[in-house]
Design an enzyme around this catalytic site. Structure first.
Site, PDB file in Angstrom:
ATOM      1  N   GLU A  25       0.821  -1.208   0.000  1.00  0.00           N
ATOM      2  CA  GLU A  25       0.000   0.000   0.000  1.00  0.00           C
ATOM      3  C   GLU A  25       0.857   1.261   0.000  1.00  0.00           C
ATOM      4  OE1 GLU A  25      -3.624  -1.788   2.773  1.00  0.00           O
ATOM      5  OE2 GLU A  25      -1.908  -0.781   3.722  1.00  0.00           O
TER       6      GLU A  25
ATOM      7  N   GLN B 127       3.365  -5.926  17.489  1.00  0.00           N
ATOM      8  CA  GLN B 127       2.780  -4.675  17.963  1.00  0.00           C
ATOM      9  C   GLN B 127       2.495  -4.685  19.468  1.00  0.00           C
ATOM     10  OE1 GLN B 127       1.356  -0.914  17.931  1.00  0.00           O
ATOM     11  NE2 GLN B 127       2.050  -1.865  16.043  1.00  0.00           N
TER      12      GLN B 127
ATOM     13  N   ASP C  54      -5.868  -5.016   9.101  1.00  0.00           N
ATOM     14  CA  ASP C  54      -7.154  -4.914   8.406  1.00  0.00           C
ATOM     15  C   ASP C  54      -6.993  -4.898   6.892  1.00  0.00           C
ATOM     16  OD1 ASP C  54      -9.150  -4.363  10.699  1.00  0.00           O
ATOM     17  OD2 ASP C  54      -7.514  -2.979  11.100  1.00  0.00           O
TER      18      ASP C  54
END
Length: 350
Positions: free
Chosen positions: A66, A150, A237
């Site tokens: 992305e 994370q 996501d």
């Protein structure tokens, strides 16, 4: 003839992974997370100034690559980031990233930096910023479902910003939980490894879900979520990937970054198109109330948005200024005569 030395305009500050780690240790990780939380919140307060567009995604069977661009009219930023859950089995990171800031008036880059570490920091800071507005006041316990790369950042951000004192861990891979427990030793947090997700959320006022598999999954079911809880859904996501049962969303008040992106990639992709959401920036600016009472279930359906990366890049640019935590990279061809790029090439011959 020797090539001329690069001009000042050709040199762009570059923050390597090594220097990012040095910078974080120099400042202190909890201090970085606190400062970054405030910088992100400051940019959310001027949300309307930014260009906003869903990230440009190239999906494959293995993952996604992305680009995430935005601008406040003076500074432009973008981040390159990937998400490949299969990488972990191959000894690779699930997420890697780098980013750039540029001067809108000239188009010249003013910062190039690693963003694998910085994305983890900004994601945790964004979670803490949202929880500061949405979680019950005085929350002390957080459940962390999914104990990958994370997890520690999330726990320390909630400690530094909200005062969380206890973290309850669960992952389907016990090695991931043990890694997180070990890394948080000496942090001042009471850390408990739990055998199930149900056990992990017992007594937690904040529940963070952070899993990576690209599939519809039910990490939390409706009966697991009690009144007054704040859910921080931050897993990797993308279209076709969720973590929460839709009945939880039916009971919760849901807050998002940018609805056109979240409706495609977030938990709310499983809901009807008219499912009501509140944009988080409206809560931050005081236009809309966030948590209304002690029984309300709040959900931050976080998918990550370019403005958060802009904030992180802006923060790093200011923090490395005048330090030794960056290198100057000869990135831009900048001839003395802007019309004579070819001449610059020719003069570089030995």
């Amino acid at each position: 003839m020797t090539a001329p030395a690069p001009s000042d305009k050709a040199l762009v500050p570059f923050v390597s992974v090594e220097n990012m780690m040095r910078l974080v240790h120099h400042i202190g990780i909890e201090h970085v997370l606190t400062e970054l939380t405030d910088v992100i919140e400051a940019d959310f307060k001027r949300w309307e100034l930014f260009d906003k567009t869903p990230r440009v995604a190239s999906h494959s069977r293995e993952g996604v690559i992305e680009l995430m661009p935005t601008s406040d009219g003076e500074i432009y930023s973008f981040k390159y980031v990937n998400g490949h859950p299969k990488n972990m089995a191959e000894g690779l990171q699930t997420v890697t990233a780098f980013g750039l800031l540029a001067d809108v008036s000239t188009g010249y880059p003013v910062l190039l930096t690693e963003m694998t570490l910085l994305t983890a920091l900004r994601t945790a800071a964004t979670s803490a910023m949202a929880a500061r507005h949405l979680a019950a006041k005085g929350a002390t316990t957080m459940a962390m479902i999914g104990n990958g790369a994370q997890a520690e950042f999330q726990a320390l951000a909630m400690k530094a910003v909200l005062g969380i004192t206890e973290v309850r861990l669960f992952d389907i891979d016990p090695k991931a939980t043990e890694k997180t427990r070990r890394n948080l030793e000496g942090s001042g947090l009471l850390v408990t490894a739990c055998p199930t997700s149900q056990a992990a959320i017992e007594g937690a006022q904040i529940i963070t879900t952070c899993t990576a598999d690209k599939q519809y999954a039910t990490i939390l079911t409706d009966n697991m979520v009690g009144a007054g809880v704040h859910i921080n859904a931050i897993g990797g996501d993308c279209p076709g990937k969720t973590e929460l049962h839709r009945d939880i969303l039916s009971r919760a008040d849901t807050f998002v970054e940018y609805p056109p992106q979240t409706r495609i990639e977030g938990e709310i992709q499983q809901m009807d198109p008219d499912y009501p959401v509140t944009e988080l920036w409206q809560v931050v600016t005081g236009q809309v109330e966030g948590r209304k009472n002690d029984k309300q279930i709040t959900l931050f359906d976080s998918v990550g948005f370019a403005i958060e990366d802009f904030s992180a890049l802006r923060y790093v640019r200011e923090r490395v200024r005048g330090t030794a935590f960056y290198q100057s990279v000869d990135l831009i061809a900048d001839p003395d005569d802007p019309r004579d790029l070819f001449g610059m090439l020719q003069r570089s011959k030995n």
